[in-house]
Design a protein around this motif. Sequence first.
Motif, PDB file in Angstrom:
ATOM      1  N   GLU A   1     -31.614  43.946  59.851  1.00 20.98           N
ATOM      2  CA  GLU A   1     -30.865  45.196  59.417  1.00 20.98           C
ATOM      3  C   GLU A   1     -30.115  45.074  58.352  1.00 20.98           C
ATOM      4  OE1 GLU A   1     -30.362  44.931  64.315  1.00 20.98           O
ATOM      5  OE2 GLU A   1     -30.267  43.671  62.397  1.00 20.98           O
TER       6      GLU A   1
ATOM      7  N   HIS B   1     -19.528  59.417  57.385  1.00 19.00           N
ATOM      8  CA  HIS B   1     -19.958  60.286  57.518  1.00 19.00           C
ATOM      9  C   HIS B   1     -20.231  61.888  56.047  1.00 19.00           C
ATOM     10  CE1 HIS B   1     -22.733  58.549  60.385  1.00 19.00           C
ATOM     11  NE2 HIS B   1     -22.687  57.660  59.195  1.00 19.00           N
TER      12      HIS B   1
ATOM     13  N   PHE C   1     -29.892  45.369  52.262  1.00 15.94           N
ATOM     14  CA  PHE C   1     -29.322  45.156  51.297  1.00 15.94           C
ATOM     15  C   PHE C   1     -29.439  43.586  50.138  1.00 15.94           C
ATOM     16  CE2 PHE C   1     -28.840  48.623  53.773  1.00 15.94           C
ATOM     17  CZ  PHE C   1     -28.586  49.618  52.838  1.00 15.94           C
TER      18      PHE C   1
ATOM     19  N   LEU D   1     -23.967  47.877  58.100  1.00 22.85           N
ATOM     20  CA  LEU D   1     -25.099  48.975  58.258  1.00 22.85           C
ATOM     21  C   LEU D   1     -24.853  49.792  56.974  1.00 22.85           C
ATOM     22  CD1 LEU D   1     -27.809  49.039  57.531  1.00 22.85           C
ATOM     23  CD2 LEU D   1     -28.397  49.910  59.738  1.00 22.85           C
ATOM     24  N   GLU D   2     -24.118  50.879  58.368  1.00 20.35           N
ATOM     25  CA  GLU D   2     -23.626  52.266  57.816  1.00 20.35           C
ATOM     26  C   GLU D   2     -22.962  52.368  56.484  1.00 20.35           C
ATOM     27  OE1 GLU D   2     -24.816  55.557  59.440  1.00 20.35           O
ATOM     28  OE2 GLU D   2     -25.977  53.817  60.252  1.00 20.35           O
TER      29      GLU D   2
ATOM     30  N   GLN E   1     -29.053  50.659  46.573  1.00 15.81           N
ATOM     31  CA  GLN E   1     -28.398  51.815  46.973  1.00 15.81           C
ATOM     32  C   GLN E   1     -26.903  52.150  46.908  1.00 15.81           C
ATOM     33  OE1 GLN E   1     -31.023  53.708  49.875  1.00 15.81           O
ATOM     34  NE2 GLN E   1     -33.587  53.890  49.261  1.00 15.81           N
ATOM     35  N   ALA E   2     -26.526  50.967  47.502  1.00 18.73           N
ATOM     36  CA  ALA E   2     -25.552  50.352  47.635  1.00 18.73           C
ATOM     37  C   ALA E   2     -24.744  49.388  46.914  1.00 18.73           C
ATOM     38  CB  ALA E   2     -25.416  50.074  49.133  1.00 18.73           C
TER      39      ALA E   2
ATOM     40  N   LEU F   1     -23.280  49.988  53.895  1.00 15.37           N
ATOM     41  CA  LEU F   1     -24.227  49.848  52.723  1.00 15.37           C
ATOM     42  C   LEU F   1     -24.903  51.174  52.578  1.00 15.37           C
ATOM     43  CD1 LEU F   1     -25.378  46.006  54.035  1.00 15.37           C
ATOM     44  CD2 LEU F   1     -23.724  46.933  52.101  1.00 15.37           C
ATOM     45  N   LYS F   2     -24.818  51.788  53.692  1.00 13.88           N
ATOM     46  CA  LYS F   2     -26.263  52.812  53.518  1.00 13.88           C
ATOM     47  C   LYS F   2     -25.435  54.388  52.419  1.00 13.88           C
ATOM     48  CE  LYS F   2     -28.345  53.979  57.142  1.00 13.88           C
ATOM     49  NZ  LYS F   2     -29.136  54.144  58.020  1.00 13.88           N
ATOM     50  N   ALA F   3     -23.985  53.924  53.199  1.00  7.67           N
ATOM     51  CA  ALA F   3     -23.490  55.646  53.117  1.00  7.67           C
ATOM     52  C   ALA F   3     -22.832  54.630  51.135  1.00  7.67           C
ATOM     53  CB  ALA F   3     -22.383  56.256  53.666  1.00  7.67           C
TER      54      ALA F   3
ATOM     55  N   GLN G   1     -34.157  48.309  49.290  1.00  8.70           N
ATOM     56  CA  GLN G   1     -32.616  49.357  48.932  1.00  8.70           C
ATOM     57  C   GLN G   1     -31.501  48.805  48.559  1.00  8.70           C
ATOM     58  OE1 GLN G   1     -31.654  50.883  53.422  1.00  8.70           O
ATOM     59  NE2 GLN G   1     -33.667  50.777  54.101  1.00  8.70           N
TER      60      GLN G   1
ATOM     61  N   HIS H   1     -24.114  47.241  63.179  1.00  9.81           N
ATOM     62  CA  HIS H   1     -23.991  49.107  62.540  1.00  9.81           C
ATOM     63  C   HIS H   1     -23.028  49.144  61.840  1.00  9.81           C
ATOM     64  CE1 HIS H   1     -24.514  53.372  63.930  1.00  9.81           C
ATOM     65  NE2 HIS H   1     -23.388  52.920  63.723  1.00  9.81           N
TER      66      HIS H   1
END
Length: 276
Positions: free
Chosen positions: A66, A180, A70, A43-44, A82-83, A46-48, A79, A40
Motif C-alpha cells: 500500500e 482529515h 510513496f 498511509l493516511e 503528492q506528499a 502520507l496521503k494527507a 503518488q 493504515h
Amino acid sequence: MLTNHPYIASPHNMRVKQWASLLEKKYRDRIGQFIVEGVHLVLEALKAGAAVSVVVYDVDRGIPKELLPFVPTTKHAVQATQAATPEWVQASAAAIAKCTGTDTAPPVFAIVGKLQTHTAALYKQDSLVILLDGIRDPGNAGTIIRSADAAGADAVILGRGCVDLYNPKTVRSTMGSLFHLPIIEADLFTLLQEAKQHRMNVIGTSLAATNTCYSYNWTNPTWLLMGSESEGLSPELQQMTNESLIIPMAGDSESLNVAMASTILLFEAMRQRKFN
C-alpha cells in the motif's frame, strides 16, 4: 533488503532511542514530532501530505504494498510527489518493537511532525465543532475524533485536562481521522468567549435537560461541549452554554459512554444537515 535504504538492526541504536522517546509526552512536546504505527495510519499520513520525516519498515517483511506509491525509488512512485518525501529506513523487528506501543510490533511506523492548526472553519455560518472537556481516556478521545470526521464536523477542540492528542493510543483510535480535519488543543473558556462574539450556539448535555437532541435545530452554527463521564462539564463551561440537551433512552441504562453519546449527537447533526 533494499541497498539504497539504510538498515538498523540494534534496538540500542541512537536513532531508535530517539524515536522511542516519542512514546513519552515530554519528548513529543520537546521535539515536535509523534509516532504513527501500522500500514493504515502511515498511509493516511502520507496521503494527507503530513510532515512525515521518516518511514521505518520491517526488513524481513519489506515495504507494505500500500505504501509503494510513496517510495520515490520504486517504479510504483506515481503518488510520491503528492506528499512529503520522507527518509525510508529498514529495521529489525526488535528495533521496531522498541519504538511502538503495541504488544506485537507493526510492519511499519513513521515519524510525523505535529499537525498545523487551522481555525478558519470554526466560525463559519454553518459551523459544527465539538469541544472536549477533561476527556482523559485515549480511546474515547480518538473515537470522538473519528466520529467527528465521519459526520462532517469542522473541527475538534481538546481542552485542558484532555488526553494528549499525540498519545500513541489516541492516534491509533482515530484510525487516521486526525489527518482529515483540524484538531486543536486550546483553552476552552477563551475560545468560547470568541464563539459568543461570533454568535455560535454553544450546546451542552445534561441528564436534567428537558430538550432532546432530536428537537434541537442542528442546522444552526453549533459548538457542542462534551465533558467526562465521571465529572461532566466544568461549572465555568456549563455556564457558557446556550442550551442543554439530553439523549432520550428507552431502556434502564443510566448513561452512555461519552464517545457513544458524542457520536449520536454528531450524526443527528449530520442527518438534519444532509438528509432532512
